[in-house]
Scaffold this active site. Sequence first.
Site, PDB file in Angstrom:
ATOM      1  N   SER A 135       0.858  -1.180   0.000  1.00 27.31           N
ATOM      2  CA  SER A 135       0.000   0.000   0.000  1.00 27.31           C
ATOM      3  C   SER A 135       0.898   1.236   0.000  1.00 27.31           C
ATOM      4  CB  SER A 135      -0.893  -0.019   1.245  1.00 27.31           C
ATOM      5  OG  SER A 135      -1.658   1.162   1.326  1.00 27.31           O
ATOM      6  N   LYS A 161      -1.258  -0.940  -4.318  1.00 24.43           N
ATOM      7  CA  LYS A 161      -2.442  -0.112  -4.037  1.00 24.43           C
ATOM      8  C   LYS A 161      -1.958   1.296  -3.791  1.00 24.43           C
ATOM      9  CE  LYS A 161      -4.952   0.211   0.304  1.00 24.43           C
ATOM     10  NZ  LYS A 161      -5.747  -0.580   1.271  1.00 24.43           N
ATOM     11  N   LYS A 163      -2.954   5.206  -2.539  1.00 24.84           N
ATOM     12  CA  LYS A 163      -3.920   5.996  -1.795  1.00 24.84           C
ATOM     13  C   LYS A 163      -4.286   7.206  -2.634  1.00 24.84           C
ATOM     14  CE  LYS A 163      -4.070   3.789   2.182  1.00 24.84           C
ATOM     15  NZ  LYS A 163      -5.347   3.288   2.741  1.00 24.84           N
ATOM     16  N   ASP A 188      -7.280   3.327  -3.135  1.00 27.03           N
ATOM     17  CA  ASP A 188      -8.027   3.392  -1.873  1.00 27.03           C
ATOM     18  C   ASP A 188      -8.234   4.849  -1.486  1.00 27.03           C
ATOM     19  OD1 ASP A 188      -9.155   3.054   0.626  1.00 27.03           O
ATOM     20  OD2 ASP A 188      -7.467   1.958   1.501  1.00 27.03           O
ATOM     21  N   GLU A 213     -11.308   1.095  -3.683  1.00 29.08           N
ATOM     22  CA  GLU A 213     -11.627   0.809  -2.281  1.00 29.08           C
ATOM     23  C   GLU A 213     -12.222   2.018  -1.571  1.00 29.08           C
ATOM     24  OE1 GLU A 213      -8.228  -0.879  -0.329  1.00 29.08           O
ATOM     25  OE2 GLU A 213      -9.080  -0.691   1.678  1.00 29.08           O
ATOM     26  N   ASP A 238     -14.212  -1.237   2.757  1.00 30.19           N
ATOM     27  CA  ASP A 238     -13.315  -1.437   3.891  1.00 30.19           C
ATOM     28  C   ASP A 238     -14.033  -0.870   5.127  1.00 30.19           C
ATOM     29  OD1 ASP A 238     -11.333  -1.181   5.857  1.00 30.19           O
ATOM     30  OD2 ASP A 238      -9.829  -0.267   4.582  1.00 30.19           O
ATOM     31  N   LYS A 262     -10.578  -6.979   7.691  1.00 34.29           N
ATOM     32  CA  LYS A 262      -9.591  -6.681   8.730  1.00 34.29           C
ATOM     33  C   LYS A 262     -10.204  -7.147  10.045  1.00 34.29           C
ATOM     34  CE  LYS A 262      -7.885  -2.411   6.546  1.00 34.29           C
ATOM     35  NZ  LYS A 262      -8.031  -0.941   6.534  1.00 34.29           N
ATOM     36  N   GLY A 290      -4.733  -4.270   5.718  1.00 33.15           N
ATOM     37  CA  GLY A 290      -3.608  -4.066   6.627  1.00 33.15           C
ATOM     38  C   GLY A 290      -3.794  -2.806   7.440  1.00 33.15           C
TER      39      GLY A 290
HETATM   40  C1  NPQ Z   1      -6.556   0.992   4.673  1.00 36.17           C
HETATM   41  N1  NPQ Z   1      -4.257   0.582   5.512  1.00 36.17           N
HETATM   42  O1  NPQ Z   1      -6.595   0.016   3.984  1.00 36.17           O
HETATM   43  C2  NPQ Z   1      -5.506   1.183   5.761  1.00 36.17           C
HETATM   44  C3  NPQ Z   1      -5.480   2.548   6.244  1.00 36.17           C
HETATM   45  C4  NPQ Z   1      -4.662   2.874   7.438  1.00 36.17           C
HETATM   46  C5  NPQ Z   1      -2.245  -0.409   4.629  1.00 36.17           C
HETATM   47  O2  NPQ Z   1      -3.521   1.110   3.461  1.00 36.17           O
HETATM   48  C6  NPQ Z   1      -1.576   5.228  10.557  1.00 36.17           C
HETATM   49  C7  NPQ Z   1      -1.580   5.956   9.411  1.00 36.17           C
HETATM   50  C8  NPQ Z   1      -2.323   4.105  10.657  1.00 36.17           C
HETATM   51  C9  NPQ Z   1      -2.358   5.532   8.343  1.00 36.17           C
HETATM   52  C10 NPQ Z   1      -3.892   2.520   9.667  1.00 36.17           C
HETATM   53  C11 NPQ Z   1      -3.403   0.502   4.476  1.00 36.17           C
HETATM   54  C12 NPQ Z   1      -3.107   3.667   9.604  1.00 36.17           C
HETATM   55  C13 NPQ Z   1      -3.120   4.406   8.444  1.00 36.17           C
HETATM   56  C14 NPQ Z   1      -4.638   2.158   8.586  1.00 36.17           C
HETATM   57  C15 NPQ Z   1      -3.905   3.976   7.364  1.00 36.17           C
HETATM   58  O3  NPQ Z   1      -7.436   1.810   4.545  1.00 36.17           O
HETATM   59 MG    MG Z   2      -8.691   0.828   3.062  1.00 37.34          MG
END
Ligand code: NPQ
Ligand code: MG
Length: 373
Positions: A135, A161, A163, A188, A213, A238, A262, A290
């Site tokens: 990610s 992935k 953001k 995402d 996502e 999610d 999750k 994650g």
């Molecule tokens: C998601 N995770 O899928 C989350 C978002 C997430 C791996 O993209 C600190 C900063 C903690 C940013 C926990 C991934 C976090 C964070 C989760 C983002 O949406």
């Molecule tokens: Mg997400």
Amino acid sequence: MKIDNVTLYHLRMPLRTPFETSFGRALERDCLLLEVSGDGLTGYGECVADRDPGYSYETADTAWHVLQDFMIPALASQEISGAEDFQRRVSHVRGHPMAKAGLEMALWDLEGKRQGRSLCQLLGGLKDRVEVGVSVGIQDSPEALLGVVGGYLEQGYQRVKIKIKPGRDVVETQAVRRAFPGLRLQVDANSAYTLEMAAALRPLEDLSLLLIEQPLAEDDLWDHHLLQAEFVTPICLDESILSPRHARQALEMQACRVINIKAGRVGGLSQALAIHDLCRTQGVPVWCGGMLETGVGRAANLALASLPGFTLPGDISASERYYAEDITHQRFTLNADSTITVPDAPGLGVTVDAKAVEKVTLKKVTLDVKREA
Ligand code: NPQ
Ligand code: MG
């Protein structure tokens, strides 16, 4: 299992590089480590609530409070026969799924150690290695993004992935697609759009994305339905899926075609398993999300992702993606085929490095669990 005491640790882990999402930029990651002792054994769990309520309303402090004052006292006396029994005992606590999930994880670890079986075996996992992706946070420019993505491809990740957020979406995603035509790519938004704003995402339809996502708000299943009706690219939920019931209703409503699972978000591994089973009977693909886990939560994610319905690569990268130093003795590394090997030792299959924990502990408390005479 009979629980004697639970130690809570509030950890703050420095991130190797800042991680930016539509809800903010993080330089460190907070979480709670739970250490549960009983039957002469110790189990570990990770609660994935962060310092700030950005991804969800839960924070490390709210989880600490709810665990200390409500959930851990509910373990008093009597045997706990398993996850189902645990869920019943904490069913009087509304919400706070991450707090629940952290404690449930420690009970799974303890149960696995008691039986001499891995979490993968306990859950019914079938794979000894699982496909993973990385990610990638929002970068300062499309050029910087290409550099970061290229670096991960060199490391061997075969699914990426990225953001996105309003204004930092189409151009960035097009740039990645142009540079890497065959890449398994997904985006995402972490709830950053309204239905009206999401019209701007239309050009993503031409980029052969695996999925989009969580474009819309957590509590907006219906608008996700309206958006999915307009988009060929699968929408994956999610934040919106907080229970097996939400999953069923989202599928009935056609609010999505894929679900990110999750354990933390849905209140525990047992609930993650239930969502997996539901989706599997309906032929709906799921993948393991994650939360920037330490080695403890990462081990649990690998076990979960070894279930047969997890047909898309998970957000489970190597430990070094996020942390220079982890709190487990084991470090997870990427295999050449973009997989990570599922631990096979009893329970989570990891051992906790007490010295490493100490370095990142902000506070710690041991709570005795009272026994009935
Ligand atoms: C998601 N995770 O899928 C989350 C978002 C997430 C791996 O993209 C600190 C900063 C903690 C940013 C926990 C991934 C976090 C964070 C989760 C983002 O949406
Ligand atoms: Mg997400």
